[in-house]
Design a protein around this motif. Structure first.
Motif, short mmCIF file in Angstrom:
data_model
loop_
_atom_site.label_atom_id
_atom_site.label_comp_id
_atom_site.label_asym_id
_atom_site.label_seq_id
_atom_site.Cartn_x
_atom_site.Cartn_y
_atom_site.Cartn_z
N THR A 32 -1.01 -2.63 6.32
CA THR A 32 0.27 -2.02 6.71
C THR A 32 0.13 -1.38 8.04
N PRO B 54 0.22 -4.68 -0.56
CA PRO B 54 0.02 -4.21 0.87
C PRO B 54 -1.48 -3.31 0.97
N GLU C 243 1.68 -7.04 8.62
CA GLU C 243 2.08 -7.20 7.28
C GLU C 243 3.40 -8.14 7.37
#
Lengths: 325, 325, 325, 325
Positions: free
Chosen positions: C312, D63, C151
């Motif tokens: 993530t 995310p 990320e």
């Protein structure tokens, strides 16, 4: 030890002391992977089978589905069941099979401790040490538990089960309140109240009903998974050790009373029972139907077959425990 | 019927005729979801429990892991087991727990028929019809089997098991060759050879060992999943129906002989047994250790607890079947 | 260095030497998480955008499905896509929505490196050390990559892409043979053959086509995933470092030539490039359509947007790279 | 049409009327699978590329992790990311690789609409009909979307993006309140306020910021997934059709205002836009950083590359949209 004697500020000290008193390290040799299941021998299985008098069976499993209690703690979701083929498709045609054959097929994604389960011996460590004195990193890597994976217990967990309905014996309307710490006194009083069929000894599989699941069923899950709950007091460690039971299961998320009995703690009884004692702990079992039957006929022991799904290397495993009376 | 009487060009006709002869639709009422498990009653469970003489237990499950036979047919993979927390992490520190507590946790993704399993009654349809005369699309949608989901059988499948080691009785070195169609004659001859403890009747759970798994274990999986295999002949449909057994399991991927006994066919016996008969079929069981024990002591029946993991709405379910003698 | 100068018996020595020559540790500060993506600046993005002359776009992704090359190595399966709701169900009714609304929904289970992907900087370690001199265990635990998770590169990988079609320039019928080690000489000769638009420099995203995927497409996957393959020679390490490219991708499973160029080795160039150089490596990209277009118009550079799916903490990530000319 | 003219009791009637006015069925031929992406041509891509003036890039993705908004509605969980190999294991040794090589690898399980995503054309149906007049069951079965699967749009979605920050232009502190229905008037007023760079026309990819995500970021997810929210009014259907935009995305869970503008309804605007208009709808995008930049420099259009992950047969797809200015 009584709960009021615990030093709430020193979980580490209490754990270390209990671990020393209750350790089974080396008891069954350096290579042992079964822990307290060693207590469950063939004689005990015969004793269990002899308890089948009526032939009625009970599943002690909760449903495995999205309506479960998990809320994502440490990435534990509820089981997600999806279809690879459906009856709708089969009925509509187009699945590509001959002679009118139609099929449905499915898949599941689930944390192994999402619902009714056994903790394996690789589930909890004490200061980096696993069951029987092994280093945690030598046992459970990202490849799974290469030593005490649940498959090692695939055939073992069948024998005499005993239900201790502490919720009924000690609670209100059959339920213990959240935060209620079940002590040795409560266990012994429940056994006494229930009578001879509730005796607990070497090799038994003990089922402790708190009523927490009944409450969740009535009121909604709320914080069933990880929140406040009745459960075993840290002070039962010696009883769990000295009785030489093969395993113990509760109808709660975490076996132990929550909040835990120290100011800053997380499941301290696990930290003694699993790595030091080698005790098999079951969680999220459903005893309600069985308990009603036992209360009705006054017989609290039964044949229990609680064979975990043998996922190779698993540190916990889903199970559909079957009690037969 | 003998296999050599089958019209290899007309599977649809053969299926329709067998379905008519063997249908149990309506036998247990319009709402029935248990099919042949209705034959497995409390008396049968008592009979099963009485077979526990020594207390020795056997797991009849194959391992659930990536080393299994699946090769992706219809998106069936082998079970993928991954870790949420590991012993390596616990030993290194940094998991965020107090007082030296460390934990390991895990998750699995798996087709429900990836390894040892029961076919649920929603697994196979005949011309868009499911068990007991329901429309397939009214039973199994993308939301799962809302009528006959495997959870409805969660408590039922425990009783008397009988192992018919056809591989040992009829094969070479204990194994039937691929394409070997097990007929009623083979089943009866095996029962006769094994003796009184191998009798099969109403409510029994029949375990048929072909030796196919032994071969895969020795030679590698090859096309174990979906390829050629020994298995039951289509002509056993009436025997399966008339014996009133509660369920039947084999050590093969697909229960039936493969290639199937028609020129263009796919699992025609399933198409009779599941939607019409309501028969519970187990696949990919491992009988080898149990078979060796039975051959040694000459006792072929046992207590069998084969409770499926109750994934809500599942059309099949993994199981760790436990035989106790 | 030329491949024939490599000491095949000493991969560790070669890796250590190359790592020392090519290290970027500390180059962008102690906290850096982007590695060579630091070379890809705003000017380079403007340069990339200016390459859009016709407005034609190409996806450089392979399909994400069960027909991919994965065979289970280290538990890598192909992506498994299943449905939560279907059109069949919607058409039949019964989904429970009002006013004729119907829906379909789906889910995927996939290894992050199952198909077209970027290796993140937490994907490979050298003697327990990760990118920028961090300890591997301080970066990637069972909770994922807490430092250099993919990320962190979510917005960065967009700029000038250059296709080096080494298969076309150096191979037979557009393909390099398995085991063909692409050296600096091959790269430079390809650049020279392709002309000015193929120049490679600081901040570029280099796409190397070997033709291995074209062969797999024609002949079947075989051992595409992990087997023999053309790929970059270990001796390109210094070129990869000195050119100051931002990233490099190939149409192969593993970027490097396989078998690797040492007697007993596993992906030695990764061991230099990822932890020491901080280089972003893409694998399993599909350059065939783009390559045909470039060969046709003689223009080998383009705007490339190859933004990884920002899972993530991922150590690799699926990507649908888009080239626009 | 103005929202206050809607007959709240007749969603079906309003949907049917809007569908008739806004239908694109047959517009691009009977075989079309791209819908409004047909408006996004090469000229538009050149126009988009020309908007890259500074070279700064923004990821518009949320995310992908367990901290997302999903709460299990229709089995949608947050993405579950687990590791196949870790740095902790690599650092400890024992992964089995030579010469000090260590690796980490990972896997994800996620609903395709768990986080930032595009709705595919097979995502929503109207009375059992899918995009371009196909029957829903002929398009999306348990095997996925075999006609309009998201892979058909793999290369297309790159062109000119325009941000309409309705939250900033019409809201309070940059946010619209839950239940705020964005009408054509609001859209036009926002365009007018933002100026020439915010003009919207044929082939554009429109990004509508409501501020709902900013609020969730500040206050916690709450009912972000499925609860009350600002969003587009049903009455914008004609504007969405007549502008001939290629796609539109919002920072909300469901694109439309919620509660929906009828007494008993579920996402009625979807029911017009997807099956009838063939419009690509993006949800759960994150515009906050981009919006701040646009507000600062007064330029509201940009090059947008929003290529979906091409999961074969997917009815929706995760995406990491990249805006470059």
């Amino acid at each position: 030890m009584r709960p009021d004697k615990l030093d709430r500020t020193d979980p580490a000290g209490a754990i270390a002391a209990a671990a020393q008193r209750c350790s089974n390290w080396g008891r069954w040799g350096a290579d042992d992977v079964l822990g307290t299941l060693n207590f469950l021998d063939e004689a005990k299985r015969r004793e269990g089978a002899a308890l089948v008098r009526r032939g009625v069976s009970f599943s002690l499993a909760q449903p495995f589905d999205m309506d479960g209690p998990q809320k994502g703690w440490r990435r534990r979701t509820n089981p997600v069941h999806t279809m690879l083929d459906t009856g709708t498709d089969a009925e509509r045609g187009g699945q590509g099979f001959p002679h009118g054959f139609g099929g449905a097929d499915d898949v599941v994604f689930m944390p192994l401790q999402a619902s009714t389960q056994w903790d394996g011996l690789g589930h909890v460590f004490d200061h980096g040490m696993a069951w029987n004195g092994r280093r945690a990193g030598a046992v459970v890597t990202a490849a799974g538990d290469r030593v005490t994976g649940i498959e090692t217990a695939a055939a073992s967990i069948v024998g005499r089960g005993v239900l201790l309905d502490v919720g009924r014996a000690m609670g209100t309307d059959g339920e213990l309140s959240d935060g209620f710490a079940i002590t040795v006194e409560h266990l012994e009083a429940t056994i006494a109240a229930q009578g001879e069929s509730a005796r607990v000894g070497r090799g038994d599989l003990v089922c402790v009903r708190t009523g927490r699941l009944s409450r969740a069923r009535r009121e909604g899950w709320g914080d069933y998974a990880g929140g406040d709950s009745p459960g075993l007091s840290f002070t039962t460690a010696d009883w769990l050790h000295d009785t030489e039971i093969a395993g113990i299961a509760t109808d709660t998320w975490g076996f132990e009373v929550r909040p835990n009995e120290f100011d800053d703690a997380f499941q301290p009884l696990h930290q003694v029972c699993i790595p030091h004692m080698g005790l098999f702990i079951g969680e999220m079992w459903d005893f309600d139907a069985l308990a009603a039957d036992c209360a009705a006929d006054g017989v609290w022991d039964f044949f229990l077959c609680a064979a975990p799904l043998p996922v190779t290397g698993a540190v916990g495993a889903p199970v559909n425990p079957i009690a037969v009376k």
